[in-house]
Design a protein around this motif. Sequence first.
Motif, PDB file in Angstrom:
ATOM      1  N   THR A   1       0.733  -0.989   0.030  1.00  0.00           N
ATOM      2  CA  THR A   1       0.446  -0.411   0.085  1.00  0.00           C
ATOM      3  C   THR A   1       0.784   1.107   0.002  1.00  0.00           C
ATOM      4  OG1 THR A   1      -2.087  -0.735   1.602  1.00  0.00           O
ATOM      5  CG2 THR A   1      -1.359   1.379   1.154  1.00  0.00           C
ATOM      6  N   GLY A   2       2.022   1.364   0.449  1.00  0.00           N
ATOM      7  CA  GLY A   2       3.214   2.329   0.935  1.00  0.00           C
ATOM      8  C   GLY A   2       3.417   2.334  -0.488  1.00  0.00           C
ATOM      9  N   LEU A   3       4.419   1.402  -0.793  1.00  0.00           N
ATOM     10  CA  LEU A   3       5.035   2.061  -2.344  1.00  0.00           C
ATOM     11  C   LEU A   3       4.304   1.858  -3.023  1.00  0.00           C
ATOM     12  CD1 LEU A   3       7.408   0.897  -3.207  1.00  0.00           C
ATOM     13  CD2 LEU A   3       6.844  -1.148  -3.908  1.00  0.00           C
ATOM     14  N   GLY A   4       2.552   1.743  -3.533  1.00  0.00           N
ATOM     15  CA  GLY A   4       1.608   2.028  -4.273  1.00  0.00           C
ATOM     16  C   GLY A   4       1.549   3.327  -4.549  1.00  0.00           C
ATOM     17  N   CYS A   5       1.030   3.710  -3.015  1.00  0.00           N
ATOM     18  CA  CYS A   5       1.176   5.310  -3.461  1.00  0.00           C
ATOM     19  C   CYS A   5       1.863   6.177  -3.727  1.00  0.00           C
ATOM     20  CB  CYS A   5       0.756   5.567  -1.009  1.00  0.00           C
ATOM     21  SG  CYS A   5      -0.983   5.311  -1.377  1.00  0.00           S
ATOM     22  N   LEU A   6       2.919   5.760  -3.616  1.00  0.00           N
ATOM     23  CA  LEU A   6       4.454   6.248  -4.069  1.00  0.00           C
ATOM     24  C   LEU A   6       4.520   6.303  -5.507  1.00  0.00           C
ATOM     25  CD1 LEU A   6       7.239   5.687  -1.118  1.00  0.00           C
ATOM     26  CD2 LEU A   6       5.951   7.825  -1.601  1.00  0.00           C
ATOM     27  N   VAL A   7       4.182   4.955  -5.969  1.00  0.00           N
ATOM     28  CA  VAL A   7       4.955   4.755  -7.167  1.00  0.00           C
ATOM     29  C   VAL A   7       3.570   4.884  -8.528  1.00  0.00           C
ATOM     30  CG1 VAL A   7       5.022   2.982  -8.681  1.00  0.00           C
ATOM     31  CG2 VAL A   7       6.181   3.188  -6.990  1.00  0.00           C
ATOM     32  N   CYS A   8       2.544   4.875  -8.140  1.00  0.00           N
ATOM     33  CA  CYS A   8       1.019   5.112  -9.088  1.00  0.00           C
ATOM     34  C   CYS A   8       1.018   6.446  -9.459  1.00  0.00           C
ATOM     35  CB  CYS A   8      -0.769   5.076  -8.309  1.00  0.00           C
ATOM     36  SG  CYS A   8      -0.197   2.800  -8.236  1.00  0.00           S
ATOM     37  N   PRO A   9       0.760   7.724  -8.753  1.00  0.00           N
ATOM     38  CA  PRO A   9       0.633   9.302  -8.694  1.00  0.00           C
ATOM     39  C   PRO A   9       2.249   9.648  -9.562  1.00  0.00           C
ATOM     40  CG  PRO A   9       1.149   9.108  -6.207  1.00  0.00           C
ATOM     41  CD  PRO A   9       1.181   7.417  -6.376  1.00  0.00           C
ATOM     42  N   SER A  10       3.444   9.231  -9.561  1.00  0.00           N
ATOM     43  CA  SER A  10       4.836   8.920 -10.196  1.00  0.00           C
ATOM     44  C   SER A  10       4.833   8.716 -11.562  1.00  0.00           C
ATOM     45  CB  SER A  10       5.472   9.258  -8.927  1.00  0.00           C
ATOM     46  OG  SER A  10       5.733   8.271  -8.168  1.00  0.00           O
ATOM     47  N   VAL A  11       4.937   7.514 -10.774  1.00  0.00           N
ATOM     48  CA  VAL A  11       5.915   6.422 -12.129  1.00  0.00           C
ATOM     49  C   VAL A  11       4.962   6.139 -12.841  1.00  0.00           C
ATOM     50  CG1 VAL A  11       7.460   4.525 -12.439  1.00  0.00           C
ATOM     51  CG2 VAL A  11       8.522   5.905 -10.851  1.00  0.00           C
ATOM     52  N   LEU A  12       3.993   5.956 -12.061  1.00  0.00           N
ATOM     53  CA  LEU A  12       2.759   5.134 -13.592  1.00  0.00           C
ATOM     54  C   LEU A  12       2.228   6.674 -14.248  1.00  0.00           C
ATOM     55  CD1 LEU A  12       1.919   2.086 -11.218  1.00  0.00           C
ATOM     56  CD2 LEU A  12       3.294   1.600 -13.061  1.00  0.00           C
ATOM     57  N   PHE A  13       1.916   7.322 -13.634  1.00  0.00           N
ATOM     58  CA  PHE A  13       1.235   8.338 -14.373  1.00  0.00           C
ATOM     59  C   PHE A  13       2.138   8.369 -14.767  1.00  0.00           C
ATOM     60  CE2 PHE A  13       0.107  12.875 -13.886  1.00  0.00           C
ATOM     61  CZ  PHE A  13      -0.950  13.160 -14.782  1.00  0.00           C
ATOM     62  N   LEU A  14       2.620   9.135 -15.150  1.00  0.00           N
ATOM     63  CA  LEU A  14       4.198   9.985 -16.148  1.00  0.00           C
ATOM     64  C   LEU A  14       4.162   8.985 -17.357  1.00  0.00           C
ATOM     65  CD1 LEU A  14       6.290  11.889 -16.811  1.00  0.00           C
ATOM     66  CD2 LEU A  14       7.861  10.698 -15.854  1.00  0.00           C
ATOM     67  N   LEU A  15       4.179   7.704 -17.182  1.00  0.00           N
ATOM     68  CA  LEU A  15       4.057   6.511 -18.501  1.00  0.00           C
ATOM     69  C   LEU A  15       3.076   6.731 -18.589  1.00  0.00           C
ATOM     70  CD1 LEU A  15       5.715   3.184 -16.680  1.00  0.00           C
ATOM     71  CD2 LEU A  15       6.940   5.054 -18.106  1.00  0.00           C
ATOM     72  N   MET A  16       1.740   6.596 -18.194  1.00  0.00           N
ATOM     73  CA  MET A  16       0.694   6.698 -18.722  1.00  0.00           C
ATOM     74  C   MET A  16       0.163   8.302 -19.508  1.00  0.00           C
ATOM     75  SD  MET A  16      -1.289   3.896 -18.080  1.00  0.00           S
ATOM     76  CE  MET A  16      -2.667   4.771 -19.300  1.00  0.00           C
ATOM     77  N   ARG A  17       0.552   8.582 -19.587  1.00  0.00           N
ATOM     78  CA  ARG A  17       0.923  10.287 -19.518  1.00  0.00           C
ATOM     79  C   ARG A  17       1.800   9.794 -21.385  1.00  0.00           C
ATOM     80  NH1 ARG A  17       1.945  15.433 -16.723  1.00  0.00           N
ATOM     81  NH2 ARG A  17       0.423  16.428 -18.787  1.00  0.00           N
ATOM     82  N   LEU A  18       2.477   9.496 -20.983  1.00  0.00           N
ATOM     83  CA  LEU A  18       4.211   9.242 -22.372  1.00  0.00           C
ATOM     84  C   LEU A  18       3.492   8.451 -23.442  1.00  0.00           C
ATOM     85  CD1 LEU A  18       7.593   8.963 -19.877  1.00  0.00           C
ATOM     86  CD2 LEU A  18       6.033  11.143 -21.693  1.00  0.00           C
ATOM     87  N   ILE A  19       2.439   7.099 -22.890  1.00  0.00           N
ATOM     88  CA  ILE A  19       1.148   6.302 -23.489  1.00  0.00           C
ATOM     89  C   ILE A  19       0.966   6.877 -24.093  1.00  0.00           C
ATOM     90  CG2 ILE A  19       0.335   3.892 -23.329  1.00  0.00           C
ATOM     91  CD1 ILE A  19       2.726   2.786 -21.250  1.00  0.00           C
ATOM     92  N   ILE A  20      -0.157   7.742 -24.273  1.00  0.00           N
ATOM     93  CA  ILE A  20      -0.875   8.170 -24.509  1.00  0.00           C
ATOM     94  C   ILE A  20      -1.088   9.636 -24.917  1.00  0.00           C
ATOM     95  CG2 ILE A  20      -2.646   6.294 -23.080  1.00  0.00           C
ATOM     96  CD1 ILE A  20      -3.899   9.585 -21.866  1.00  0.00           C
ATOM     97  N   ASN A  21       0.112   9.540 -25.186  1.00  0.00           N
ATOM     98  CA  ASN A  21       0.890  10.987 -25.406  1.00  0.00           C
ATOM     99  C   ASN A  21       0.033  12.713 -24.796  1.00  0.00           C
ATOM    100  OD1 ASN A  21       3.036   9.850 -27.159  1.00  0.00           O
ATOM    101  ND2 ASN A  21       1.055   9.649 -28.717  1.00  0.00           N
ATOM    102  N   GLU A  22       0.109  12.666 -24.216  1.00  0.00           N
ATOM    103  CA  GLU A  22      -0.711  13.916 -23.086  1.00  0.00           C
ATOM    104  C   GLU A  22      -0.117  14.713 -22.860  1.00  0.00           C
ATOM    105  OE1 GLU A  22      -3.515  13.147 -19.600  1.00  0.00           O
ATOM    106  OE2 GLU A  22      -5.161  12.854 -20.651  1.00  0.00           O
TER     107      GLU A  22
END
Length: 254
Positions: A233-254
């Motif tokens: 849970t703690g790691l998810g709260c760190l990774v999801c709004p940072s690394v994974l959010f950035l990856l999603m923005r790169l994948i869908i070209n936002e």
Amino acid sequence: MDIITRFLEKNGLIVAFLAVGLIMYSSAIISRILTNRKLPGSAIAIFAGLVLAYLGGLYSGGEKGLADLKLFSGFSLLGGSMFRDFAIVSTAMGASFVVMKQTGWVGALSLFIGIVLSFIGGVAIALLWGYTDAVSLTTIGAGACTYIVGPVTGAAIGAPSDVMALSIAAGLVKAIFVTVATPFMARFVGLDNPHTAMIFGGLIGTTSGVSAGLAATDPKLVPYGALTATFYTGLGCLVCPSVLFLLMRLIINE
């Protein structure tokens, strides 16, 4: 009655704590009597909270659920970012890095694999629901990790309330499924010792679901699974709004 009402309105935070306590106590009784602890009391309490928030929003016509009613205005503080972040930090502080190290690199790897797989599954579901923006996809994907990671991520990246509600619902469904399925799958995956319990907690992550599922399998395994699930849970709260959010923005070209 007017005196009592004014007193409760002036002590909104205390009323909010009291209401949450009553909901949790009632949910624990329902879990024990009606489901024989097959469904965790926390999952029932969260579902009840969502229903009450929806009904409160309908009654008041506002956007903050029960907090829009003067009697329950303390929920705006209890459910705010300050108490949310405090709860996350206090949960993480309850785990021991010394015990965590006993699983070696496999335990750490299970955390990352579990978060990524759950996130991908949540994103796939969000796409099926018609969401295509990075904020919504990330929030619902985070909710598939746990019902805590979802709203924390949504609040951090500016997700709308309906998307955060969906992320909580996704995490709630996962917690219930893990609770019910764990006793049946335990013997097939060798879930009979502390080592595998810690890896299981790291892969699945939902603390309530893992704890309830392991309790129905072997109560002695609960502390080990809950330990890595807390780190998840703690790691998810760190990774999801940072690394994974950035990856999603790169994948869908936002």
